[in-house]
Design an enzyme around this catalytic site. Sequence first.
Site, PDB file in Angstrom:
ATOM      1  N   PHE A 281       0.864  -1.172   0.000  1.00 36.14           N
ATOM      2  CA  PHE A 281       0.000   0.000   0.000  1.00 36.14           C
ATOM      3  C   PHE A 281       0.908   1.232   0.000  1.00 36.14           C
ATOM      4  O   PHE A 281       2.032   1.196   0.523  1.00 36.14           O
ATOM      5  CB  PHE A 281      -0.916  -0.037   1.228  1.00 36.14           C
ATOM      6  CG  PHE A 281      -1.878   1.118   1.275  1.00 36.14           C
ATOM      7  CD1 PHE A 281      -2.795   1.306   0.261  1.00 36.14           C
ATOM      8  CD2 PHE A 281      -1.848   2.011   2.331  1.00 36.14           C
ATOM      9  CE1 PHE A 281      -3.664   2.383   0.289  1.00 36.14           C
ATOM     10  CE2 PHE A 281      -2.721   3.086   2.375  1.00 36.14           C
ATOM     11  CZ  PHE A 281      -3.629   3.266   1.354  1.00 36.14           C
TER      12      PHE A 281
ATOM     13  N   ASP B  70       6.325  -3.617   8.356  1.00 33.28           N
ATOM     14  CA  ASP B  70       4.957  -3.184   8.060  1.00 33.28           C
ATOM     15  C   ASP B  70       4.096  -4.445   8.089  1.00 33.28           C
ATOM     16  O   ASP B  70       4.044  -5.208   7.124  1.00 33.28           O
ATOM     17  CB  ASP B  70       4.882  -2.487   6.698  1.00 33.28           C
ATOM     18  CG  ASP B  70       3.494  -1.903   6.448  1.00 33.28           C
ATOM     19  OD1 ASP B  70       2.548  -2.294   7.171  1.00 33.28           O
ATOM     20  OD2 ASP B  70       3.345  -1.060   5.537  1.00 33.28           O
TER      21      ASP B  70
ATOM     22  N   LYS C  44      -8.844  -4.548   7.249  1.00 28.75           N
ATOM     23  CA  LYS C  44      -7.787  -5.406   7.796  1.00 28.75           C
ATOM     24  C   LYS C  44      -8.343  -6.554   8.635  1.00 28.75           C
ATOM     25  O   LYS C  44      -9.497  -6.530   9.050  1.00 28.75           O
ATOM     26  CB  LYS C  44      -6.789  -4.569   8.610  1.00 28.75           C
ATOM     27  CG  LYS C  44      -6.152  -3.437   7.802  1.00 28.75           C
ATOM     28  CD  LYS C  44      -5.194  -3.910   6.721  1.00 28.75           C
ATOM     29  CE  LYS C  44      -5.017  -2.970   5.559  1.00 28.75           C
ATOM     30  NZ  LYS C  44      -4.265  -1.753   5.801  1.00 28.75           N
TER      31      LYS C  44
ATOM     32  N   ARG D 214       4.475  14.439  24.996  1.00 27.45           N
ATOM     33  CA  ARG D 214       4.473  14.167  26.439  1.00 27.45           C
ATOM     34  C   ARG D 214       5.338  12.948  26.705  1.00 27.45           C
ATOM     35  O   ARG D 214       5.581  12.130  25.820  1.00 27.45           O
ATOM     36  CB  ARG D 214       3.044  13.881  26.920  1.00 27.45           C
ATOM     37  CG  ARG D 214       2.133  15.089  26.868  1.00 27.45           C
ATOM     38  CD  ARG D 214       0.812  14.786  27.566  1.00 27.45           C
ATOM     39  NE  ARG D 214      -0.028  15.977  27.592  1.00 27.45           N
ATOM     40  CZ  ARG D 214      -1.070  16.175  26.771  1.00 27.45           C
ATOM     41  NH1 ARG D 214      -1.390  15.279  25.862  1.00 27.45           N
ATOM     42  NH2 ARG D 214      -1.770  17.284  26.866  1.00 27.45           N
TER      43      ARG D 214
ATOM     44  N   TYR E  14       1.271  19.281  31.058  1.00 23.34           N
ATOM     45  CA  TYR E  14       1.833  20.340  30.207  1.00 23.34           C
ATOM     46  C   TYR E  14       3.354  20.279  30.156  1.00 23.34           C
ATOM     47  O   TYR E  14       4.038  21.277  30.259  1.00 23.34           O
ATOM     48  CB  TYR E  14       1.354  21.719  30.672  1.00 23.34           C
ATOM     49  CG  TYR E  14      -0.121  21.929  30.397  1.00 23.34           C
ATOM     50  CD1 TYR E  14      -0.643  21.808  29.108  1.00 23.34           C
ATOM     51  CD2 TYR E  14      -0.997  22.249  31.429  1.00 23.34           C
ATOM     52  CE1 TYR E  14      -1.995  21.978  28.861  1.00 23.34           C
ATOM     53  CE2 TYR E  14      -2.347  22.422  31.188  1.00 23.34           C
ATOM     54  CZ  TYR E  14      -2.840  22.285  29.899  1.00 23.34           C
ATOM     55  OH  TYR E  14      -4.168  22.459  29.655  1.00 23.34           O
TER      56      TYR E  14
ATOM     57  N   ARG F 155      -3.681   9.977  18.925  1.00 19.55           N
ATOM     58  CA  ARG F 155      -4.095   8.948  19.880  1.00 19.55           C
ATOM     59  C   ARG F 155      -5.260   8.111  19.363  1.00 19.55           C
ATOM     60  O   ARG F 155      -6.175   8.616  18.725  1.00 19.55           O
ATOM     61  CB  ARG F 155      -4.496   9.596  21.218  1.00 19.55           C
ATOM     62  CG  ARG F 155      -3.347  10.230  21.975  1.00 19.55           C
ATOM     63  CD  ARG F 155      -3.771  10.711  23.359  1.00 19.55           C
ATOM     64  NE  ARG F 155      -4.826  11.715  23.308  1.00 19.55           N
ATOM     65  CZ  ARG F 155      -4.609  13.033  23.284  1.00 19.55           C
ATOM     66  NH1 ARG F 155      -3.367  13.512  23.318  1.00 19.55           N
ATOM     67  NH2 ARG F 155      -5.619  13.877  23.247  1.00 19.55           N
TER      68      ARG F 155
HETATM   69  C1  LIG Z   1      -3.500  -0.628   5.290  1.00 19.82           C
HETATM   70  C2  LIG Z   1      -2.036  -0.508   5.137  1.00 19.82           C
HETATM   71  C3  LIG Z   1      -1.311   0.570   5.667  1.00 19.82           C
HETATM   72  C4  LIG Z   1      -1.955   1.804   6.218  1.00 19.82           C
HETATM   73  O1  LIG Z   1      -2.836   1.613   7.228  1.00 19.82           O
HETATM   74  P1  LIG Z   1      -4.025   2.663   7.514  1.00 19.82           P
HETATM   75  O2  LIG Z   1      -4.467   2.228   8.862  1.00 19.82           O
HETATM   76  O3  LIG Z   1      -5.041   2.454   6.443  1.00 19.82           O
HETATM   77  O4  LIG Z   1      -3.447   4.027   7.501  1.00 19.82           O
HETATM   78  C5  LIG Z   1       0.067   0.533   5.605  1.00 19.82           C
HETATM   79  N1  LIG Z   1       0.704  -0.477   5.009  1.00 19.82           N
HETATM   80  C6  LIG Z   1       0.051  -1.503   4.446  1.00 19.82           C
HETATM   81  C7  LIG Z   1       0.835  -2.605   3.803  1.00 19.82           C
HETATM   82  C8  LIG Z   1      -1.346  -1.549   4.475  1.00 19.82           C
HETATM   83  O5  LIG Z   1      -1.983  -2.541   3.883  1.00 19.82           O
END
Ligand SMILES: *Cc1c(COP(=O)(O)O)cnc(C)c1O
Length: 402
Positions: free
Chosen positions: A95, A165, A194, A223, A230, A240
């Site tokens: 992606f 990733d 996902k 933080r 603060y 977050r």
């Molecule tokens: C979905 C995805 C992302 C990004 O995730 P988001 O939560 O949609 O921002 C990053 N890397 C890969 C390989 C993905 O499939």
Amino acid sequence: MPKLALLGGTPVRTRPFARWPVFDDREKEALVEVLESGSWGGYNPVVRRFEAAFAAFHNVPFAASASNGTVTLEGALLAAGIKPGDEVIVPPISFIATATAVLRAGAVPVFADIGRDYNFDPLRVAEALTPRSRAMIPVHFAGRPADMDNLSAIARGYNLAVIEDAAHAHGATWNNRSAGSFGHLASFSFQQSKNLTAGEGGILIGSNEELIENARSIFNQGRRTGGAWYEHVRLGTNQRLTAWQAAVLLTQLERLPGQLEIRARNAARLSHLLKSLEFVELPPSDARVTRHSYYLYMIRLKPEKLPGVSKDAFLAALAAEGIPGAGSYPRPLYEHKVFEQYPFVRMSCPEAEAMCRESFWVSHEVMLASPPDLDDFARALEKIATSAGELAEYSKQDRAVR
Ligand SMILES: *Cc1c(COP(=O)(O)O)cnc(C)c1O
């Protein structure tokens, strides 16, 4: 010869496949609990509870959640000290966020080719090394772990940060060890599509407490844990995760092991059904892949067995037969327009380009289907191949129209 649904024939099936996401009263109760707690943001203890549970599920001690799996990649690069001008090796098949996170950190993405398993080819990664290389981002594409033995060895040898990733790989394992437990940090996404989802969301996990604390601080306005409200010790922002998301994710996490099993069983069945189709090539098997999470099930069409049939026409025919969830990337990441505006390095990537021409995926909700659904899937593929001649005609017209 049955007429293709794409050309006006009767589709193989009209019944819908499994619905995604899956939920019941447990998610509703978890959401009501957050509602009534009056603490809806990222400081509700349910957020830390989810972080601990998710880290433990992957046998890793620390986690920092965030609003999505794109900012977690960006935060991971910053937390690991990646600076403008540094080179970060990324695959061209992923992606877009895998590569644009590098640009947003001011660093230079270096595209190294994949192998037939759609993951980084360690030899191609080694060829991409330069004195400016600082990190690599292996993607566990489709939920199949990348070769972390060889990639980790390269990273150690060249002192690179490894940011996995793992957006596709919740619960996947390599040599019985969790994807997401090999790198300095690993990023997961909980976006709608996902295998674990709250609509949006993301998390970094890792064994290095300092890196996770850096990332947590970036996601939380600089933080520090234990610091005053603060007190801001570094440049951060607000990314977050909310209590709503964490509550849903905790419940979804309980469903994940069962879903992983169903997907693996269905994938094995589908692979068995497809083995007899001579126009289909499945990814090479590897005993080190001890659990594939099957976010995607990958299929390669052998062009010599389907002369004149474009992948797009094949996918259109499949959708018309009533099989949902098939998709593919149109091009490797480096061909997107965004890269005209930023420096990047592109090694020769013939496998990535072949993948875009020949391969497609079936998404994981299809892998949650029942066995007869998968039989329909195999039947639809067979029917399309039987009518390859007509589909080749259609491909020609389709191309002419464009
Ligand atoms: C979905 C995805 C992302 C990004 O995730 P988001 O939560 O949609 O921002 C990053 N890397 C890969 C390989 C993905 O499939």
